[in-house]
Design a protein around this motif. Sequence first.
Motif, PDB file in Angstrom:
ATOM      1  N   PRO A 171       0.826  -1.216   0.000  1.00  9.51           N
ATOM      2  CA  PRO A 171       0.000   0.000   0.000  1.00  9.51           C
ATOM      3  C   PRO A 171       0.858   1.263   0.000  1.00  9.51           C
ATOM      4  O   PRO A 171       1.921   1.295   0.611  1.00  9.51           O
ATOM      5  CB  PRO A 171      -0.802  -0.126   1.295  1.00  9.51           C
ATOM      6  N   VAL A 206      -8.153  -1.894   0.370  1.00  6.19           N
ATOM      7  CA  VAL A 206      -7.020  -1.001   0.598  1.00  6.19           C
ATOM      8  C   VAL A 206      -7.630   0.309   1.090  1.00  6.19           C
ATOM      9  O   VAL A 206      -8.482   0.911   0.422  1.00  6.19           O
ATOM     10  CB  VAL A 206      -6.174  -0.772  -0.668  1.00  6.19           C
ATOM     11  N   GLY A 259       1.252   0.628   4.970  1.00  3.81           N
ATOM     12  CA  GLY A 259       2.064   1.549   4.169  1.00  3.81           C
ATOM     13  C   GLY A 259       3.144   2.240   4.994  1.00  3.81           C
ATOM     14  O   GLY A 259       3.202   2.106   6.223  1.00  3.81           O
ATOM     15  N   GLY A 281      -2.012   1.202  -4.356  1.00  5.50           N
ATOM     16  CA  GLY A 281      -0.959   0.256  -3.996  1.00  5.50           C
ATOM     17  C   GLY A 281      -0.250  -0.271  -5.225  1.00  5.50           C
ATOM     18  O   GLY A 281      -0.695  -0.081  -6.356  1.00  5.50           O
TER      19      GLY A 281
END
Lengths: 93, 93, 93, 93, 93, 93, 93
Positions: free
Chosen positions: E5, E82, E44, F90
């Motif tokens: 991510p 996501v 991330g 992503g």
Amino acid sequence: MKIKPLGDRIVLKKVEAEEKTSSGIILTGAAKEVPQFAEVVAVGSGIVNGNTIDMEVEIGDKVIYNKYAGTDVKIENEEYIVIKQEDIVGVLV
Amino acid sequence: MKIKPLGDRIVLKKVEAEEKTSSGIILTGAAKEVPQFAEVVAVGSGIVNGNTIDMEVEIGDKVIYNKYAGTDVKIENEEYIVIKQEDIVGVLV
Amino acid sequence: MKIKPLGDRIVLKKVEAEEKTSSGIILTGAAKEVPQFAEVVAVGSGIVNGNTIDMEVEIGDKVIYNKYAGTDVKIENEEYIVIKQEDIVGVLV
Amino acid sequence: MKIKPLGDRIVLKKVEAEEKTSSGIILTGAAKEVPQFAEVVAVGSGIVNGNTIDMEVEIGDKVIYNKYAGTDVKIENEEYIVIKQEDIVGVLV
Amino acid sequence: MKIKPLGDRIVLKKVEAEEKTSSGIILTGAAKEVPQFAEVVAVGSGIVNGNTIDMEVEIGDKVIYNKYAGTDVKIENEEYIVIKQEDIVGVLV
Amino acid sequence: MKIKPLGDRIVLKKVEAEEKTSSGIILTGAAKEVPQFAEVVAVGSGIVNGNTIDMEVEIGDKVIYNKYAGTDVKIENEEYIVIKQEDIVGVLV
Amino acid sequence: MKIKPLGDRIVLKKVEAEEKTSSGIILTGAAKEVPQFAEVVAVGSGIVNGNTIDMEVEIGDKVIYNKYAGTDVKIENEEYIVIKQEDIVGVLV
């Protein structure tokens, strides 16, 4: 009787469409339906919340403006638009 | 009984349309339908979240305001508009 | 049982319309339909995300508020409005 | 099984309306239709994007919250609301 | 094949509702209709426009997320979400 | 003929769904209906209004993007998407 | 008669679709329906509220723009689009 615009506002006077303007533009029929050319008749101080915005137009300039912006005002049978500078997209030169 | 406006707000009193105002404007029929001229009757301190905003209008000014802004208030049969300065587009001079 | 408002919020108690309030306002019929006068009963600390906002109203002030703002709360048969200061447009003086 | 709220979020457990709560409030019928009283069961760290927000409520506080805010969660037959502090309008004291 | 991510985003894998999860939660029917529990599978860097945001969740955490946020992705028959960290409301502990 | 993206924009080329991509993903039917996998073919300078944004993707990366973002462009029968980095969620690794 | 764009605005002239442009692009039918290729004919100063924005395009550049942005203007039978630089997504190179 005149309008003194506040802040970064500008007073515009509509230019009659489909006539030869003093600048020599011939506005076409399509343009007449959505007139968006106007002449600057007054310019604000440019002071907005303590900051100073450069006023890039001058009285007498022919400008193109965002037709969905501004406030229409009628004084002594003349129609004006009071508009923020950010809604003026360009000057005819 | 008066309204003290908070922050950068201003209290306006509607100007009767289609009468000769003290400033000599003759408001036309179209203007009467959408009255947007008013007289300033009170001005806020200009303090908003610790910052000071220059209040550019004074009591007695005839102003043009954004007709979709502000709060309408009726006190003792008088109608007022309490409005932020940013919604006042210009002053008649 | 009372409400302690958080941050820059204020607790208001509606003022009965069409009665002479302690301030002497006679609210008219139109005002009754959209009551927007209220009395301040509690004031928050003014701390919002670490910043301090000047709270310009005091307990007991009669205020005019934005009728579409705030949260209505009923406690022990009393109706309150919990509202941010920015939605209070002015104080009756 | 508990919820650890992230950032400036708070976990609330709904207070049964129309019963005498431990605080002694009698919530009326109208309030039952739109229950907006709740008890704090967990408080986040207050860290949001590197900044620290003062968390003004504590576990056990009875609070009034904005009924259109937050996320409803059901765990082991208990209903919770996970809500940002800015949507909590006040604490009952 | 995995998803890395970007920024403050997190990759979640949906937790099957109405089964006993490894955490021992029994998700009820209502929860199944709007599944909003998920397991973190990737986190991330937290760098967004040059700023660093503390990532408060770790791989393996069971989280509750805002069901209207995020992007659904299907890879090799597995469904992932996501989502930005700000749309994760809490962690089950 | 290529597109040089401005600022923090990225040019993507759609990856044919339901074929084995060079990365070995098998995209399913559902994924085909809403293709949101793409390959990076050009990366902007990252300069936006004088600030520099770290560009986290490289030419050749397979990325997942927000399907409602970006501008579709067709040049010499190839379809591209020009999209801001913030709408890339992503990278497939 | 020309348009001098204000601030970070750019004047574009539409490129005729389905003809071989000077750059050698063959725009297809689909592209013709939604023409979004244009040539830069004037570039503003880049000064916006006292800040200077780097103008990344030059007169003569063929650009791709966001078709829902900008203001259409017709002068002497030529159609122009006056658009902010942020709505130009890329340059053809």
